[in-house]
Design a protein around this motif. Structure first.
Motif, short mmCIF file in Angstrom:
data_model
loop_
_atom_site.label_atom_id
_atom_site.label_comp_id
_atom_site.label_asym_id
_atom_site.label_seq_id
_atom_site.Cartn_x
_atom_site.Cartn_y
_atom_site.Cartn_z
N LEU A 136 33.09 59.40 42.22
CA LEU A 136 34.20 59.42 43.32
C LEU A 136 33.89 59.94 44.77
CD1 LEU A 136 35.77 61.11 40.18
CD2 LEU A 136 36.65 59.13 41.05
N ASP A 137 33.09 60.45 44.67
CA ASP A 137 32.83 61.03 46.29
C ASP A 137 32.41 59.59 46.86
OD1 ASP A 137 32.90 63.68 45.93
OD2 ASP A 137 30.67 63.66 45.17
N GLY A 138 32.21 58.67 47.12
CA GLY A 138 31.25 57.59 47.07
C GLY A 138 32.63 56.47 47.83
N ILE A 139 34.02 57.09 46.83
CA ILE A 139 35.16 56.37 47.71
C ILE A 139 35.98 57.12 48.68
CG2 ILE A 139 37.74 55.95 46.53
CD1 ILE A 139 36.39 54.86 44.18
N ALA A 140 35.43 58.35 48.47
CA ALA A 140 36.31 58.98 49.84
C ALA A 140 35.68 58.83 50.58
CB ALA A 140 36.40 60.37 49.07
#
Length: 327
Positions: free
Chosen positions: A123-127
């Motif tokens: 989720l952090d990587g997508i953001a």
């Protein structure tokens, strides 16, 4: 998730119980899935039942070999019946799975629940990628000798709305002849490779590669690469107004000659006979055995009524020999 940078907080410092469960859905049917997502159709399906994603879970759908993040979805109902979708794809902001976190390659081609620590990193990587863009590029493949890489093809389909301004339809215009074609039959052509003389990314960023890729119908894509005169002639011949086949049309030869002489001289023509009927069929379709004149094609294009223009056509060949070569 939204597109505003300040509303995309990092999950790294959040308590584990606040981080939603993440289900990785890596689909092998990349073409069907990318079209289903781009057209908003029900064919985009997720695992259901008690073992599948539930309300409040995040589902990350990944397509292709290296893995393009095609959709990030928050499940809005149980048993996978419906969900709320956040669009995080397109030629302007493509997201690649391998760039999300260290160790992402270990999940390549698999589906299932991610461990809590990796769910947080995904989720952090997508953001992060959504804000800053992809870190690496993708090899588009060599569409001159084989098909373009599934990753680039999927990205071109998913990002089509950013080009057209509306959701993709089941039939889209070929970028070359501008004829409407079934999306599933279109080919992804890397025009940048022709310009740069390369079969790789050639120093292009992922955004540049995707912008260089165009969706073409099969005949136009064939004409973009090396081919024989016979193949080009077949593709340039008219589309059958009866069945819509392309590349299956043969020219009809009439008059005082013999079938063997005609076939030996030009194997992609058929012999009509001594007597020339009026109206005179000029073309014969080896797919549906219809025969028609060029005037029929022009009339069909002008009227666009959808009715068959073959009414009253003179039968030419009812049962062609099995050995007859196809164009």
């Amino acid at each position: 998730m939204t597109r505003e940078n300040e509303t995309l907080p990092s999950l790294s410092a959040m308590p584990a119980w606040l981080v939603p469960s993440v289900y990785l859905h890596w689909s092998a049917e990349w073409l069907r899935e990318s079209i289903a997502i781009a057209t908003r159709s029900r064919e985009h399906s997720l695992p259901g039942g008690n073992d599948g994603p539930q309300r409040g879970d995040v589902v990350v759908t990944v397509l292709g070999d290296a893995g393009v993040v095609a959709a990030v979805e928050l499940m809005g109902a149980t048993e996978g019946e419906s969900w709320v979708t956040d669009d995080l794809f397109g030629p302007d902001r493509p997201i690649v799975w391998a760039d999300l976190f260290d160790g992402a390659d270990n999940y390549t081609g698999s589906s299932g629940w991610l461990p809590a620590e990796h769910a947080r990193l995904v989720l952090d990587g997508i953001a992060d990628q959504f804000r800053t863009g992809p870190v690496h590029t993708l090899d588009p493949g060599d569409c001159g000798t084989s098909k373009t890489a599934p990753d680039v093809h999927a990205l071109r389909i998913l990002g089509h709305r950013a080009v057209t301004g509306w959701a993709m339809r089941r039939e889209e215009r070929c970028a070359s002849c501008e004829r409407f074609v079934d999306v599933q039959q279109m080919h992804a052509h890397d025009d940048g490779a022709v310009r740069l003389g390369t079969t790789t990314a050639g120093g292009r960023t992922l955004e540049q590669v995707v912008r260089d890729v165009h969706l073409l119908c099969e005949p136009c894509h064939d004409l973009m690469h090396a081919h024989t005169v016979a193949a080009q002639r077949a593709r340039m011949r008219p589309q059958c107004p009866g069945c819509g086949a392309r590349g299956k049309t043969k020219r009809v030869v009439w008059g005082m000659t013999f079938q063997d002489d005609v076939m030996n001289a030009e194997p992609d023509v058929v012999y009509g006979g001594f007597e020339v009927p009026v109206p005179t069929p000029e073309w014969y379709c080896t797919s549906c055995h219809a025969n028609f004149a060029s005037a029929v094609i022009a009339s069909r294009a002008l009227t666009a009524t959808g009715s068959s223009p073959m009414t009253g056509a003179t039968p030419l060949v009812t049962d062609p020999p099995e050995s007859e070569p196809l164009a």
